[in-house]
Design an enzyme around this catalytic site. Structure first.
Site, mmCIF file in Angstrom:
data_model
loop_
_atom_site.group_PDB
_atom_site.id
_atom_site.type_symbol
_atom_site.label_atom_id
_atom_site.label_comp_id
_atom_site.label_asym_id
_atom_site.label_seq_id
_atom_site.Cartn_x
_atom_site.Cartn_y
_atom_site.Cartn_z
ATOM 1 N N HIS A 46 7.935 3.995 0.405
ATOM 2 C CA HIS A 46 8.149 4.191 -1.035
ATOM 3 C C HIS A 46 8.527 5.654 -1.301
ATOM 4 O O HIS A 46 9.338 5.936 -2.171
ATOM 5 C CB HIS A 46 6.872 3.877 -1.809
ATOM 6 C CG HIS A 46 6.608 2.411 -1.996
ATOM 7 N ND1 HIS A 46 7.360 1.631 -2.840
ATOM 8 C CD2 HIS A 46 5.670 1.589 -1.471
ATOM 9 C CE1 HIS A 46 6.883 0.390 -2.827
ATOM 10 N NE2 HIS A 46 5.859 0.336 -1.999
ATOM 11 N N ASP A 89 8.280 -2.919 -4.460
ATOM 12 C CA ASP A 89 7.245 -3.932 -4.679
ATOM 13 C C ASP A 89 7.729 -4.805 -5.827
ATOM 14 O O ASP A 89 8.053 -4.276 -6.907
ATOM 15 C CB ASP A 89 5.916 -3.284 -5.085
ATOM 16 C CG ASP A 89 5.310 -2.445 -3.969
ATOM 17 O OD1 ASP A 89 5.694 -2.629 -2.794
ATOM 18 O OD2 ASP A 89 4.453 -1.598 -4.289
ATOM 19 N N GLU A 137 1.589 -7.575 2.917
ATOM 20 C CA GLU A 137 1.802 -7.574 1.459
ATOM 21 C C GLU A 137 3.043 -8.408 1.129
ATOM 22 O O GLU A 137 4.159 -7.965 1.374
ATOM 23 C CB GLU A 137 2.038 -6.125 0.967
ATOM 24 C CG GLU A 137 0.884 -5.183 1.284
ATOM 25 C CD GLU A 137 1.179 -3.731 0.891
ATOM 26 O OE1 GLU A 137 2.350 -3.369 0.662
ATOM 27 O OE2 GLU A 137 0.217 -2.963 0.827
ATOM 28 N N HIS A 154 5.833 -6.487 -0.933
ATOM 29 C CA HIS A 154 6.409 -5.205 -0.492
ATOM 30 C C HIS A 154 7.584 -5.430 0.460
ATOM 31 O O HIS A 154 7.419 -6.056 1.509
ATOM 32 C CB HIS A 154 5.327 -4.353 0.183
ATOM 33 C CG HIS A 154 5.847 -3.072 0.772
ATOM 34 N ND1 HIS A 154 5.481 -1.822 0.316
ATOM 35 C CD2 HIS A 154 6.726 -2.841 1.782
ATOM 36 C CE1 HIS A 154 6.101 -0.893 1.027
ATOM 37 N NE2 HIS A 154 6.868 -1.491 1.934
#
Ligand SMILES: [Zn+2]
Length: 225
Positions: free
Chosen positions: A137, A144, A202, A205
């Site tokens: 990120h 996300d 995740e 993500h």
């Protein structure tokens, strides 16, 4: 200083300790260094996703206290990504729109200082990125997101809520509900076909796969426009 004293006690040569520290030091670009990097490689520019893909919906959780830190981390509810990442996201969005869905972004580029803050709060690199490496990120290379139905604007049911630390959040965790399984599969398939890879722990993500050479950045949103 404590470290140096300790090294001297152990008899480790000081130069070895210093060179190790330099090696471990992460290269974090501030605004000036970032602007210089963009001059050399224009594709490194971070662009505003809401302006460039008008159909995407933003729900920037870290601009509210409704996130795992319970704190407002961002001063502005904005989403930025590097140019090739935004282009890949546009391709994915066009595919989702054909299916009657739209991307809803929870988080995109994240200034490095926010990653440091997350680590200070959680203190466990199983759940948050280590400040030693930073997060994708921080490079403007990860998004996300989830999907919403374009008619109802409601989020499609997914295996867990965003930022869940539960096992059910894993991208390949078993799902018994066929609708939820279908939603997660569609999300992962379309984004994979567009150049992203889902994070294994995740489902929300996605890392863009063409980010080699993109540095960790520490520039607040308000300085990007
Ligand atoms: Zn993420």
């Amino acid at each position: 200083m404590k470290q140096i004293k300790f090294a001297m006690i152990l008899g480790i040569p000081l130069f070895a300790l210093v060179s190790q520290t330099i090696e471990n030091k992460l290269n974090v670009l501030d605004r000036t260094a970032y602007e210089l990097s963009v001059k050399k490689v224009p594709n490194k520019k971070l662009i505003n996703l809401e302006q460039n893909i008008p159909s995407v919906i933003l729900d920037i959780k870290y601009a509210t206290p409704k996130n795992f830190t319970k704190q407002v981390i961002y001063q502005e509810a904005k989403a930025f990504a590097r140019i090739p990442v935004a282009e890949a996201l546009t391709r994915a969005q066009n595919e989702f729109l054909k299916l009657g869905y739209s991307i809803k972004i929870f988080d995109a580029y994240r200034p490095y200082s926010a990653t440091v803050k997350f680590f200070e709060i959680i203190g466990d690199t199983r759940y948050v990125a280590s400040p030693k490496t930073g997060s994708r990120h921080n490079k403007g290379c990860a998004i996300d997101l989830t999907l919403v139905d374009t008619k109802t604007k409601k989020e499609l049911p997914m295996p867990t809520e965003y930022d869940s630390f539960r096992k059910e959040a894993w991208a390949e965790a078993p799902v018994s509900d066929p609708e939820i399984l279908k939603n997660r599969t569609t999300l992962i398939q379309v984004l994979s076909n567009s150049g992203f890879k889902v994070n294994k722990s995740e489902w929300w993500h996605f890392d863009y796969q063409g980010c080699a050479g993109f540095e960790v950045l520490d520039i607040p949103f308000e300085e990007l426009e």
